[in-house]
Design a protein around this motif. Structure first.
Motif, mmCIF file in Angstrom:
data_model
loop_
_atom_site.group_PDB
_atom_site.id
_atom_site.type_symbol
_atom_site.label_atom_id
_atom_site.label_comp_id
_atom_site.label_asym_id
_atom_site.label_seq_id
_atom_site.Cartn_x
_atom_site.Cartn_y
_atom_site.Cartn_z
ATOM 1 N N ASN A 1 -4.021 13.066 14.141
ATOM 2 C CA ASN A 1 -4.605 13.564 13.023
ATOM 3 C C ASN A 1 -4.303 12.808 11.657
ATOM 4 O OD1 ASN A 1 -6.546 15.418 13.812
ATOM 5 N ND2 ASN A 1 -5.424 16.814 14.355
ATOM 6 N N ASP A 2 -2.888 12.535 11.663
ATOM 7 C CA ASP A 2 -2.650 11.630 10.517
ATOM 8 C C ASP A 2 -2.821 10.213 10.990
ATOM 9 O OD1 ASP A 2 -1.304 14.089 10.050
ATOM 10 O OD2 ASP A 2 0.919 13.436 10.918
ATOM 11 N N THR A 3 -3.422 9.848 9.722
ATOM 12 C CA THR A 3 -4.470 8.974 9.527
ATOM 13 C C THR A 3 -2.703 7.392 8.926
ATOM 14 O OG1 THR A 3 -5.103 8.882 7.547
ATOM 15 C CG2 THR A 3 -6.421 9.315 9.712
ATOM 16 N N ARG A 4 -3.080 6.640 8.778
ATOM 17 C CA ARG A 4 -2.484 5.883 7.938
ATOM 18 C C ARG A 4 -2.382 6.009 6.184
ATOM 19 N NH1 ARG A 4 -4.200 0.948 5.357
ATOM 20 N NH2 ARG A 4 -6.122 0.797 6.187
ATOM 21 N N TYR A 5 -2.792 6.357 6.081
ATOM 22 C CA TYR A 5 -2.969 6.473 4.293
ATOM 23 C C TYR A 5 -2.470 8.135 4.342
ATOM 24 C CZ TYR A 5 -7.050 3.581 5.348
ATOM 25 O OH TYR A 5 -7.980 2.379 5.535
ATOM 26 N N ALA A 6 -2.852 9.022 5.792
ATOM 27 C CA ALA A 6 -1.706 9.792 5.484
ATOM 28 C C ALA A 6 -0.530 9.349 5.351
ATOM 29 C CB ALA A 6 -2.147 11.008 6.161
ATOM 30 N N LEU A 7 0.327 8.343 5.904
ATOM 31 C CA LEU A 7 1.455 8.414 6.269
ATOM 32 C C LEU A 7 1.957 7.260 5.854
ATOM 33 C CD1 LEU A 7 0.744 7.057 10.436
ATOM 34 C CD2 LEU A 7 2.254 9.093 9.301
ATOM 35 N N GLN A 8 0.913 6.264 4.750
ATOM 36 C CA GLN A 8 1.576 5.655 3.453
ATOM 37 C C GLN A 8 1.561 6.724 2.009
ATOM 38 O OE1 GLN A 8 -0.901 2.657 2.657
ATOM 39 N NE2 GLN A 8 -2.601 4.102 1.113
ATOM 40 N N ASP A 9 0.873 8.082 2.751
ATOM 41 C CA ASP A 9 1.628 9.269 1.325
ATOM 42 C C ASP A 9 3.029 9.481 1.220
ATOM 43 O OD1 ASP A 9 -0.761 9.033 -0.306
ATOM 44 O OD2 ASP A 9 -2.022 10.273 0.302
ATOM 45 N N LEU A 10 3.509 9.738 2.421
ATOM 46 C CA LEU A 10 4.284 10.303 2.748
ATOM 47 C C LEU A 10 5.138 9.244 3.078
ATOM 48 C CD1 LEU A 10 4.057 11.935 6.465
ATOM 49 C CD2 LEU A 10 4.449 13.214 3.589
ATOM 50 N N PHE A 11 5.176 8.258 3.036
ATOM 51 C CA PHE A 11 6.051 6.780 3.161
ATOM 52 C C PHE A 11 6.983 6.960 1.198
ATOM 53 C CE2 PHE A 11 7.414 2.142 2.636
ATOM 54 C CZ PHE A 11 8.225 2.360 3.315
ATOM 55 N N ALA A 12 5.153 6.470 0.442
ATOM 56 C CA ALA A 12 5.328 6.389 -1.175
ATOM 57 C C ALA A 12 6.191 7.841 -1.635
ATOM 58 C CB ALA A 12 4.470 6.566 -1.749
ATOM 59 N N ALA A 13 6.148 8.787 -1.297
ATOM 60 C CA ALA A 13 6.798 9.883 -1.317
ATOM 61 C C ALA A 13 8.187 10.351 -0.840
ATOM 62 C CB ALA A 13 5.715 11.690 -1.052
ATOM 63 N N GLY A 14 9.070 9.319 -0.317
ATOM 64 C CA GLY A 14 10.121 9.703 0.201
ATOM 65 C C GLY A 14 10.577 10.170 1.366
ATOM 66 N N LYS A 15 9.015 9.944 1.863
ATOM 67 C CA LYS A 15 9.516 11.899 3.179
ATOM 68 C C LYS A 15 9.599 11.479 4.487
ATOM 69 C CE LYS A 15 9.586 15.020 0.403
ATOM 70 N NZ LYS A 15 11.113 15.488 0.487
ATOM 71 N N LEU A 16 8.541 9.308 4.863
ATOM 72 C CA LEU A 16 8.948 9.311 5.530
ATOM 73 C C LEU A 16 10.343 7.767 6.020
ATOM 74 C CD1 LEU A 16 7.161 8.888 8.879
ATOM 75 C CD2 LEU A 16 5.328 7.830 7.416
ATOM 76 N N ALA A 17 10.610 7.696 6.749
ATOM 77 C CA ALA A 17 11.530 6.424 6.666
ATOM 78 C C ALA A 17 11.248 5.434 6.793
ATOM 79 C CB ALA A 17 12.679 6.556 7.737
ATOM 80 N N MET A 18 9.793 5.384 7.854
ATOM 81 C CA MET A 18 9.799 3.668 9.123
ATOM 82 C C MET A 18 8.235 3.814 8.895
ATOM 83 S SD MET A 18 13.354 2.562 10.653
ATOM 84 C CE MET A 18 12.692 4.393 12.058
ATOM 85 N N MET A 19 7.656 2.604 8.943
ATOM 86 C CA MET A 19 5.985 3.097 9.776
ATOM 87 C C MET A 19 5.917 2.258 9.573
ATOM 88 S SD MET A 19 3.653 3.762 5.986
ATOM 89 C CE MET A 19 2.001 3.588 7.418
#
Length: 429
Positions: free
Chosen positions: A262-280
């Protein structure tokens, strides 16, 4: 004597009165010229009209095309260019309606060309692109619009590619380098999880939005993919099974985001931009998205990791120009060639691509982009070696949905080999 003098005086007075009453005639050279009937104006030279339907990429697209029309017509007074910009939500329906009504545009800017090619509606690119312009395109892009005989039916407009994004600060804190292999990727994820427990190490999107991209990321980087070298479906190949088992293994070990279905790349990029995701893995537009966020992070871009001994590959996405066979005259074909030479003029084309935040489909455009932004060099390395979905095959729509369904079932515990065997049998028959 007196009578004679009197008669002479009377005669003189009569002559004087006659002369005074006479109307003087102006000399010929001072007479007003006789007005002539106005000559009929010569008819204006008839202009050659070229119609274009173009996709709307953003808020600036329509204004850019309006400016392009003006500049093109100023440089070509004998041509009338008519460009209609249509949103991506409507463009397929608009074009299909026009084609059905016998009103196909001369030129079309859209993503897929196959259905028009299969309906025998297009002209081969060799008839409307000059050799000079043709030589600028990346060969990998042209190959995606080529039939079995090697004829190219559409040329690339602009492109997007996928690459690895990493939060450099998180990797530094975990004491790891940017991974290039799957073994390095797993080791980096494990180190990040141990050192930064509040951060997801790896982002995975297996949603209905773009799950086919996830299938490509891992199968292509394990020597597999959707088709073999003969363009035959090989969905259940050993390489594909191994790839799916690898990525689902990361998920099962808690090294990815918690809900890949259910996590689209848009959700992932939000996490990445917030410093909550290390790599994508994501498209080049994420660079702009992250850089313009409220609290920008430090990030890097690199090739997608490949399994040991395999060649790294990226997913490429491109849109195209194509020309409908509207029984153009030889003169009209020359005009169409002028359009493409004008559009792909190096600086003008580069300005267009940069404005829309995409990647160039020409090598010369790439050189200009790097000169303006040296950081773009990494992306051009990616896009130059990108691979593309086999969209020209009639079964692609079913394959796309099929691989997404397989991945989602695997996330729930399904067996990779069995599910891919079933999909292969369904598609290949």
């Amino acid at each position: 004597m007196k009578k004679i003098i009197s008669l002479l005086l009377v005669l003189a007075m009569a002559l004087t009165l006659a002369a005074c009453g006479a109307k003087e005639e102006a000399p010929a050279e001072t007479q007003a010229p006789v007005a002539e009937a106005p000559a009929e104006a010569a008819p204006a030279a008839e202009k050659t009209e070229v119609t274009v339907i173009a996709a709307q990429y953003g808020t600036q697209t329509a204004d850019w095309w309006a400016g392009f029309e003006e500049k093109f017509e100023a440089a070509n007074a004998d041509i009338e260019l008519v460009v209609e910009v249509v949103s991506w939500n409507d463009i397929n329906a608009v074009v299909d309606t026009r084609v059905a009504n016998g009103q196909a545009p001369d030129l079309l800017n859209i993503d897929a060309y196959t259905k028009y090619y299969e309906s025998d509606l297009l002209l081969p690119a060799s008839e409307w692109v000059s050799e000079e312009t043709y030589a600028k395109f990346y060969e990998a892009f042209l190959a995606e619009s080529m039939d079995a005989e090697g004829t190219v039916w559409a040329v690339p407009d602009l492109a997007s590619a996928r690459a690895l994004y990493v939060n450099t600060d998180i990797l530094a804190e975990a004491g790891v380098e940017i991974p290039t292999t799957w073994a390095e990727l797993r080791a980096a994820c494990e180190a990040i999880k141990a050192k930064c427990p509040d951060v997801y190490p790896w982002g995975v999107d297996m949603t209905t939005d773009e799950g086919q991209a996830a299938f490509a990321y891992y199968t292509w980087n394990n020597g597999g993919g959707f088709v073999n070298d003969n363009r035959e479906w090989v969905l259940n190949s050993a390489e594909n099974v191994e790839a799916m088992e690898f990525i689902v293994g990361l998920y099962n070990d808690g090294l990815t985001n918690s809900d890949p279905a259910n996590d689209t790349r848009y959700a992932l990029q939000d996490l990445f931009a917030a410093g909550k995701l290390a790599m994508m893995i994501g498209p080049n537009q994420i660079s702009t998205y992250v850089a313009s966020s409220e609290n920008p992070i430090n990030f890097g871009v690199a090739n997608i990791p490949a399994n040991d001994g395999k060649t790294a590959a990226s997913v490429g996405v491109m849109d195209r120009f194509m020309v409908f066979d509207n029984e153009h005259s030889a003169e009209k074909m020359e005009v169409i060639t002028k359009f493409f030479d004008f559009f792909y003029e190096d600086q003008r084309y580069s300005d267009w691509v940069i404005m829309e935040d995409f990647l160039p489909a020409t090598t010369t455009g790439g050189d200009i982009m790097v000169a303006a932004n040296p950081a773009a060099a990494a992306w051009l390395d990616v896009v130059g070696g990108a691979k593309f979905y086999p969209t020209a095959k009639a079964e692609w729509a079913d394959v796309k949905q099929g691989v997404i369904a397989v991945q989602q079932e695997v996330l729930l515990g399904g067996d990779v080999q069995t599910l891919l065997d079933d999909l292969q049998a369904e598609i290949a028959g």
